[in-house]
Write a protein that holds these residues in place. Structure first.
Motif, short mmCIF file in Angstrom:
data_model
loop_
_atom_site.label_atom_id
_atom_site.label_comp_id
_atom_site.label_asym_id
_atom_site.label_seq_id
_atom_site.Cartn_x
_atom_site.Cartn_y
_atom_site.Cartn_z
N ILE A 68 64.41 76.64 93.17
CA ILE A 68 63.71 74.96 92.07
C ILE A 68 64.24 74.00 92.73
O ILE A 68 63.49 72.87 93.14
N TRP A 69 65.56 73.30 93.32
CA TRP A 69 65.82 72.30 94.30
C TRP A 69 65.39 71.98 95.65
O TRP A 69 64.37 70.89 95.55
N LEU A 70 65.08 73.02 96.10
CA LEU A 70 64.35 72.77 97.86
C LEU A 70 62.93 72.65 97.03
O LEU A 70 62.64 71.87 97.67
N LEU A 71 62.17 73.11 95.76
CA LEU A 71 60.85 72.19 95.60
C LEU A 71 61.05 70.70 95.12
O LEU A 71 60.21 70.18 95.78
N ARG A 72 61.74 69.98 94.92
CA ARG A 72 62.21 69.12 94.26
C ARG A 72 62.31 68.30 95.53
O ARG A 72 61.61 66.92 95.24
N THR A 73 63.27 68.90 96.38
CA THR A 73 63.58 68.77 97.43
C THR A 73 62.08 67.76 98.03
O THR A 73 61.73 66.46 99.47
N ALA A 74 61.47 69.15 98.36
CA ALA A 74 59.95 68.80 99.30
C ALA A 74 59.34 68.21 98.19
O ALA A 74 58.99 67.11 99.09
N GLN A 75 59.49 68.50 96.85
CA GLN A 75 58.00 67.25 96.04
C GLN A 75 59.02 65.34 97.07
O GLN A 75 57.81 65.07 96.93
N GLN A 76 59.87 65.34 96.89
CA GLN A 76 61.18 63.78 96.68
C GLN A 76 60.46 63.63 98.28
O GLN A 76 59.33 62.27 98.61
N HIS A 77 60.00 64.38 99.39
CA HIS A 77 59.92 64.61 100.22
C HIS A 77 58.15 63.50 101.07
O HIS A 77 58.38 63.07 101.71
N MET A 78 57.84 64.71 100.15
CA MET A 78 56.42 64.40 100.71
C MET A 78 55.66 63.39 99.99
O MET A 78 55.13 62.57 100.70
N ALA A 79 56.38 62.29 98.78
CA ALA A 79 55.92 61.19 98.28
C ALA A 79 56.77 60.53 98.65
O ALA A 79 55.24 58.98 99.31
N GLU A 80 57.44 60.45 99.56
CA GLU A 80 58.29 59.22 100.30
C GLU A 80 57.78 59.07 101.96
O GLU A 80 57.08 57.94 102.05
N ALA A 81 57.66 60.41 101.94
CA ALA A 81 56.94 60.57 103.95
C ALA A 81 55.45 60.38 103.70
O ALA A 81 55.38 60.12 104.71
N HIS A 82 55.07 60.72 102.86
CA HIS A 82 53.43 60.69 102.85
C HIS A 82 52.24 60.44 101.60
O HIS A 82 51.35 61.01 101.84
N ALA A 83 53.09 60.11 100.68
CA ALA A 83 52.62 59.35 99.75
C ALA A 83 51.69 59.97 99.17
O ALA A 83 50.48 60.35 98.35
N ILE A 84 52.67 62.14 98.61
CA ILE A 84 51.59 62.53 98.14
C ILE A 84 52.15 63.79 97.14
O ILE A 84 53.42 63.58 98.01
N THR A 85 51.88 64.22 95.94
CA THR A 85 52.74 64.32 95.03
C THR A 85 52.33 66.31 94.45
O THR A 85 51.32 65.81 94.64
N PHE A 86 53.01 66.22 94.42
CA PHE A 86 52.90 67.76 93.98
C PHE A 86 53.52 68.26 92.62
O PHE A 86 54.47 67.71 92.15
N LYS A 87 53.00 68.82 91.39
CA LYS A 87 53.20 69.66 91.20
C LYS A 87 53.99 70.99 90.03
O LYS A 87 53.30 71.34 91.56
N THR A 88 54.93 71.24 90.28
CA THR A 88 54.99 73.10 89.99
C THR A 88 55.73 72.57 88.49
O THR A 88 55.79 72.37 87.42
N TYR A 89 54.96 74.27 88.24
CA TYR A 89 55.47 75.06 86.80
C TYR A 89 56.00 76.04 86.58
O TYR A 89 55.18 77.20 87.54
N ARG A 90 56.34 76.94 85.59
CA ARG A 90 56.63 77.84 86.14
C ARG A 90 56.26 78.46 84.76
O ARG A 90 56.95 78.57 83.41
N PRO A 91 54.87 79.40 84.66
CA PRO A 91 54.69 79.99 83.05
C PRO A 91 55.60 81.09 82.33
O PRO A 91 54.92 80.91 81.10
N PHE A 92 56.07 81.88 83.06
CA PHE A 92 57.30 82.63 82.26
C PHE A 92 58.84 82.14 81.87
O PHE A 92 59.39 83.12 82.43
N ALA A 93 58.75 80.91 82.34
CA ALA A 93 60.26 80.40 82.35
C ALA A 93 61.40 80.44 80.54
O ALA A 93 62.29 81.25 80.69
N LEU A 94 59.54 80.69 79.85
CA LEU A 94 60.71 80.90 78.67
C LEU A 94 59.94 81.56 77.90
O LEU A 94 59.99 82.26 76.07
N ARG A 95 58.85 82.33 78.54
CA ARG A 95 58.25 83.58 77.81
C ARG A 95 58.30 84.53 78.03
O ARG A 95 57.99 84.84 79.36
N ARG A 96 58.47 85.52 77.82
CA ARG A 96 57.92 87.17 78.40
C ARG A 96 56.39 87.75 78.01
O ARG A 96 55.91 87.53 77.09
N PRO A 97 56.32 87.26 79.75
CA PRO A 97 54.15 87.72 79.74
C PRO A 97 54.20 89.54 78.62
O PRO A 97 55.38 90.28 78.43
#
Length: 207
Positions: free
Chosen positions: A81-110
């Protein structure tokens, strides 16, 4: 001299591959997932810009997260999760491209494996998307999923895997360890999507 990126139109997009003796699949998974979401963008091509991000992610994992054994023991969900946040920040700052992440089963069991597969398939139906999931057992690996067919998850993976059976999504309570040697951890499924507005602006700026 920086390596000039090769556009996907000129060369078939292929994942970065990890070494036979390292356990850096988490870092490769982040980069390969970003590249797949950018499949129609010039930045998806292999080049120096990804080596820069690779070094930044490794440094962050070691210096900020204290994962000194990253290369030999790998990384868990919180680190990913922290790696993804770091990568998101890098891509926004270095390339002006933003990404979204989502964990569909973080709080619920399928309710079933069909529910898990359906969630992934629906997400990947849109362009500019990828899925990262942790698979434990015989494989023990962070995988990047780019598609789903009737029997397999299609991968864009650092471990030279092209696909894996959908049985990896079988829930623990319903699985047979003798027949399912690898299993995806549903809580570790991460859906990644690109902000298409920022990507389009970026393409126009580089055209």
């Amino acid at each position: 001299m920086a390596e000039k990126p090769i556009l996907p139109s000129d060369s078939k997009l292929s994942p970065y591959l990890q070494g036979n003796l390292d356990s850096l699949c988490s870092v490769y998974a982040v980069i390969n997932a970003l590249r797949w979401t950018l499949a129609d963008h010039p930045l998806s091509a292999k080049g120096e810009h990804w080596r820069i991000l690779f070094a930044e992610l490794n440094d962050y994992a070691v210096k900020e997260l204290g994962l000194l054994s990253l290369s030999s023991q790998g990384m868990g969900l919180n680190g990913m999760i922290w790696l993804l946040r770091t990568a998101q920040q890098h891509m926004a700052e270095a390339h002006a491209i933003t990404f979204k992440t989502y964990r569909p089963f973080a709080l619920r069991r399928p309710e079933s494996s069909t529910c898990v597969i359906g969630e992934i398939k629906e997400h990947l139906h849109s362009p500019g998307t990828a899925v990262i999931t942790a698979v434990y057992g015989k494989l023990n690996h962070w995988c990047v999923i780019k598609g789903i067919n009737e029997k397999h998850a299609i991968l864009f993976d650092s471990d030279r895997l092209y696909q894996t059976p959908l049985t990896i999504f079988q829930l623990t309570a319903h699985s047979n360890s003798a027949s399912h040697s690898s299993r995806a951890q549903t809580g570790s499924i991460l859906l990644l999507s690109m902000d298409k507005t920022t990507a389009c602006k970026n393409i126009m700026q580089h055209s």
